[in-house]
Design a protein around this motif. Structure first.
Motif, PDB file in Angstrom:
ATOM      1  N   ARG A  23      -9.896  14.717  -4.109  1.00  0.00           N
ATOM      2  CA  ARG A  23     -11.045  14.610  -4.618  1.00  0.00           C
ATOM      3  C   ARG A  23     -11.730  13.303  -4.004  1.00  0.00           C
ATOM      4  N   ALA A  24     -11.324  12.313  -3.798  1.00  0.00           N
ATOM      5  CA  ALA A  24     -11.821  11.129  -3.036  1.00  0.00           C
ATOM      6  C   ALA A  24     -12.276  11.353  -1.853  1.00  0.00           C
ATOM      7  N   THR A  44      -0.283  15.416  -8.463  1.00  0.00           N
ATOM      8  CA  THR A  44      -1.525  14.757  -8.999  1.00  0.00           C
ATOM      9  C   THR A  44      -2.201  13.663  -7.951  1.00  0.00           C
ATOM     10  N   PRO A  64      -6.255  17.696 -16.311  1.00  0.00           N
ATOM     11  CA  PRO A  64      -7.404  17.526 -15.797  1.00  0.00           C
ATOM     12  C   PRO A  64      -7.470  16.988 -14.274  1.00  0.00           C
ATOM     13  N   ALA A  65      -6.556  16.360 -13.740  1.00  0.00           N
ATOM     14  CA  ALA A  65      -6.362  15.932 -12.591  1.00  0.00           C
ATOM     15  C   ALA A  65      -5.956  17.447 -11.494  1.00  0.00           C
ATOM     16  N   ASP A 123       2.750  13.561  -4.262  1.00  0.00           N
ATOM     17  CA  ASP A 123       2.604  13.743  -5.586  1.00  0.00           C
ATOM     18  C   ASP A 123       1.568  14.739  -5.902  1.00  0.00           C
ATOM     19  N   PRO A 182       3.411   2.616  -1.838  1.00  0.00           N
ATOM     20  CA  PRO A 182       3.574   3.247  -3.072  1.00  0.00           C
ATOM     21  C   PRO A 182       2.414   4.212  -3.287  1.00  0.00           C
ATOM     22  N   PHE A 183       1.092   3.608  -3.181  1.00  0.00           N
ATOM     23  CA  PHE A 183       0.057   4.396  -3.194  1.00  0.00           C
ATOM     24  C   PHE A 183      -0.099   5.494  -2.244  1.00  0.00           C
ATOM     25  N   MET A 190      -5.958  13.813  -6.379  1.00  0.00           N
ATOM     26  CA  MET A 190      -6.837  12.910  -6.594  1.00  0.00           C
ATOM     27  C   MET A 190      -7.296  12.343  -5.056  1.00  0.00           C
ATOM     28  N   ALA A 209       2.318   7.128  -0.773  1.00  0.00           N
ATOM     29  CA  ALA A 209       3.412   8.145  -1.093  1.00  0.00           C
ATOM     30  C   ALA A 209       3.165   8.965  -2.310  1.00  0.00           C
ATOM     31  N   PHE A 210       2.185   8.261  -3.148  1.00  0.00           N
ATOM     32  CA  PHE A 210       1.677   9.060  -4.169  1.00  0.00           C
ATOM     33  C   PHE A 210       0.514  10.088  -3.875  1.00  0.00           C
ATOM     34  N   VAL A 244       0.859  -1.223   0.011  1.00  0.00           N
ATOM     35  CA  VAL A 244       0.023  -0.156   0.007  1.00  0.00           C
ATOM     36  C   VAL A 244       0.766   1.073  -0.066  1.00  0.00           C
TER      37      VAL A 244
END
Lengths: 374, 456
Positions: A68-69, A61, A202-203, A59, A51-52, A65, A54-55, A49
């Motif tokens: 947004r969630a 973007t 768009p992100a 990051d 890497p997600f 994201m 960390a993103f 999990v």
């Protein structure tokens, strides 16, 4: 080359005279090895999990994201001031008339609360909430861009303690965080948008549909750029803002002429207006310089350009905002040059009190009428 | 009893954990695709590629869930198992033993070993085995002629209805052959290919990675292709063919040339293509074999280049007739033939050009790739109840890091046709002697019937 090199021979050994079905792995893996396999397999689950996370955490973007969630299920935080602070702002704020304080924000993100960056583009979500609570306690009245234009034309008056909150770039986080927070306080703001930005990233950028929806909450959708949110080759090794420098023409080995520059600026200003109008679906009355650059500061290769850009902008837009004069910031009055209206850039390190102080100093120095609250 | 309950409980817990994770991942991928959809016209080629690959993969996984193995219970056909062997003195005895251990009526089954001119003790091992198994037939080339010639010799020598190829490094489950011949009840079926798992998956990390890859390649890719009777590659490790159909294409297959060179590998794919034009090729998941895979990186990479080359050649050929197949099979096959050719460009664009030229963070692309890898891995772990699910992620890393780029290497060296893992190179020599060792009866000695054959 023998089969042994292929690792076949070892695997074969158990087959001869043995069962055709292999145990898990060649040979007998043994209980210890199987146990180890399961332990690794289980530990790998939470690790996978990371890497997600960390993103989502680091990051740009990814941050947007995950925001947004998060906003799909949870409202942005609601900030209330301590009663003593609210009473202080209510009692001590100057009541000014005939003047307009203009603030500019860009992004509003949670992580800027943890590490506010001086002169940064992103203010923390909680800090932004403190600012709004302060505006409310201090009795500021947020106004629309249309009302400002009418006031400048002389056809309407502004309320006392008028405040114009602007956002540049049409960022997604402004829509997700700032819009619902402003709505909670019954406040409005202006979004200056970049044509084509959403289709490009768009992100990062708000969709035209979301931007248009803001208008029902009293927002104005105004112009910021068409393609001018970029840098161009200035011929002297620098890359300068699109509207602030004469462009180097490599094919002809020269800088564009002032006439060519003027034409390029005019086209861009018109394109930006048309783009904002198409996105927002309404009339566009104002323009904010990309990067705040129009040739008046060191980010230019010809000091004559500022006069041209302002002249052209004035021809296309009733109201043109820049970010000059941050130190001695003064509010806009009816006498202000409509081609050189100043905004106060809200620094992410300013808390509510710091912002309040700066506004008080500005209106004391620049507003036509000022009186105490009580 | 307690152990059974514990295992059942563990299995349910494991599968539900992975299932929830997988569902969250799929939601994440869908959400990010939806977020990026508006950028489509801004970058139609690369965005289009991303969307097409996602649809392709999702459709493969979805279709594979509709796959059901053939359950026909008709009369069993006569079968010949053909085992080409080349310098496999260590393995060959075990291979023969395993072939005879297969649960199939002895009167309907015979086994042909074709020794492709081994220079080690392979032939001696075969002779020793023949003492134990009177139904063993063996052919020997005087020198190495390549696997394809060995397979063809086996096909010609057989008289059975079905010819089954088993690689010398593959092991069959006892009921594998019975399962594999079931689909032939349908006259339209020309080839049935079995399911291969990695025999030596416990050897090291590399074999673990290949285990996940094999699982997806068989259960997902071949499974989904099989629904339309259009499996594009009947795997060399365990496949059965209708012999009368084989004889029709045998000469063409043996003399196949590509770019002016004799085709010396991708025999399975080539044969599949020739029969797929007119017939159905299906996958039978219940016919299970276990095959040994390379254990060192160098051998693995050499094998992969060889596969890429045959993939390249046979994909071009498949493109000439696949439009006549079921539209879904046709579209996905054409798409899957284009993706590997474009993938290196897309990867270079996302990881090098974008970040260097436009300052775009490669993180977004990498996380998408990682999400795909995780979905693939969790699916494997979920289906197989395996704790080694993470090997799928490692495989995708290896794929993106090295294997993707091999495609162009394979294109550039397409005319170089040496085998790489086999010692023997192709030899197009003239008069070849084939020694036929037929039905060695009795426990004393091995009477050898010799037959002189000339190469076609």
């Amino acid at each position: 080359v023998s089969a042994r090199d292929d690792g076949v021979a070892d695997a074969i050994r158990w087959t001869i005279g043995g069962p055709a079905r292999p145990p898990d792995g060649a040979g007998d893996p043994g209980l210890r090895r199987r146990l180890l396999g399961w332990i690794v397999g289980l530990i790998a689950l939470p690790i996978s999990v990371l890497p997600f996370l960390a993103f989502a955490r680091f990051d740009d973007t990814g941050k947007l994201m995950s925001l947004r969630a998060e906003r799909a299920v949870k409202e942005p935080p609601s900030v209330t001031l301590p009663a003593s602070d609210a009473a202080f702002y209510a009692g001590e704020s100057a009541v000014y008339g005939g003047a307009l304080v203009v603030l500019v924000y860009h992004g509003v993100m949670d992580d800027a609360d943890r590490e506010p960056e001086s002169e940064g583009m992103v203010v923390g979500t909680r800090r932004f909430g403190e600012h709004l609570a302060m505006f409310e306690a201090a009795g500021f009245r947020t106004v629309s861009m249309e009302a400002v234009a009418a006031w400048q034309r002389g056809s309407a008056e502004l309320p006392d303690r008028a405040l114009l909150i602007t956002f540049d770039d049409g960022r997604q986080d402004a829509i997700l965080n700032a819009a619902p927070m402003l709505k909670r306080h019954g406040m409005r703001a202006t979004m200056s948008v970049i044509g084509g930005a959403y289709e490009h990233a768009p992100a990062y950028h708000a969709s035209p549909r979301d931007l248009r929806a803001l208008r029902t909450d009293g927002w104005s959708i105004e112009a910021h750029a068409a393609e001018s949110h970029t840098a161009i080759d200035a011929g002297d090794g620098r890359r300068l803002p699109y509207l602030a420098a004469r462009r180097y023409l490599p094919a002809e080995g020269r800088l564009e002429t002032l006439a060519e520059f003027r034409l390029r600026v005019r086209r861009e200003l018109v394109a930006a207006r048309d783009a904002a109008s198409a996105i927002g679906g309404g009339e566009v009355v104002s323009f904010t310089w990309p990067f705040g650059a129009y040739g008046a500061d060191s980010r230019t290769n010809d000091p004559a350009l500022a006069a041209i850009t302002v002249q052209e902008a004035r021809a296309v837009y009733p109201l043109v905002f820049n970010d000059d004069g941050q130190d001695g910031y003064l509010p806009v009055t009816r006498d202000s040059d409509s081609g050189r209206l100043q905004r106060l850039r809200v620094d992410p390190t300013w808390d509510a009190r710091e912002l309040w102080n700066r506004i008080q100093v500005a209106v004391a120095a620049g507003a036509p009428t000022v009186r105490d609250a009580t | 009893m307690t152990a059974t309950v514990a295992r059942l409980f563990g299995s349910i817990l494991w599968r539900s954990t992975l299932g929830v994770y997988l569902a969250a991942l799929v939601a994440f991928v869908l959400l990010s695709k939806a977020v990026y959809l508006p950028a489509f016209w801004n970058d139609p080629i690369f965005a289009g590629y991303g969307i097409a690959v996602s649809i392709y993969l999702a459709s493969r996984f979805a279709l594979s869930m509709l796959y059901r193995p053939c359950r026909d219970d008709g009369p069993l056909p006569t079968v010949t198992i053909v085992i080409p062997a080349m310098n496999e003195e260590d393995a060959i005895a075990g291979t023969i033993e395993a072939a005879f251990a297969v649960d199939y009526p002895p009167e309907l089954l015979d086994v042909y070993i074709v020794d492709d001119g081994s220079t080690d003790r392979t032939w001696a091992e075969v002779r020793r085995a023949a003492e134990r198994f009177p139904q063993l037939h063996a052919l020997r080339f005087s020198h190495n002629r390549g696997k394809r010639a060995a397979m063809a010799a086996g096909i010609r020598a057989s008289s059975a209805e079905i010819v089954c190829f088993v690689d010398s490094d593959s092991r069959l489950e006892p009921d594998a052959l019975r399962e594999l011949v079931r689909p032939f009840a349908d006259r339209r079926v020309a080839i049935a290919t079995g399911h291969a798992d990695v025999l030596n998956r416990g050897d090291n990390l590399l074999t673990r990675l290949q285990e996940v890859r094999y699982y997806v390649a068989f259960r997902v890719i071949k499974g989904s292709e099989s629904i339309f009777g259009a499996v594009t590659c009947a795997s060399g490790c365990f496949s059965a063919y209708r012999r009368d159909l084989l004889l029709g294409v045998l000469e063409r297959w043996e003399s196949q040339h590509f770019l002016g060179r004799e085709a010396t590998f991708g025999d399975d794919r080539a044969l599949t293509n020739m029969l797929l034009r007119t017939h159905r090729v299906v996958y039978q998941s219940t016919a299970r074999c276990h095959t040994a895979v390379p254990t060192t990186m160098r051998r693995f990479l050499v094998q992969q280049v060889r596969w890429k080359k045959s993939w390249l050649r046979e994909s071009l050929i498949a493109c000439t007739f696949f439009y006549r197949k079921h539209p879904v099979a046709a579209v996905s096959t054409y798409a899957s033939n284009i993706f590997p050719l474009v993938a290196p460009i897309v990867l270079f664009h996302a990881l090098v050009l974008g970040p260097v030229r436009a300052g775009i963070s490669p993180f977004t692309y990498l996380i998408g790739l990682y999400a795909m890898a995780m979905a693939y891995s969790l699916y494997y772990g979920w289906q197989r109840r395996s704790p080694y699910w993470w090997a799928g992620v490692a495989f995708v890393a290896l794929y993106a890091g090295i294997l993707v780029w091999q495609t162009y290497w394979a294109v550039l060296t397409a005319r170089k046709t040496s085998w790489g893992t086999r010692a023997g190179l192709v030899d197009d020599g003239g008069g070849l002697r084939i020694i036929d060792l037929i039905g060695a009866p009795g426990p004393v000695g091995i009477p050898i019937a010799m037959a002189e054959l000339r190469a076609a």
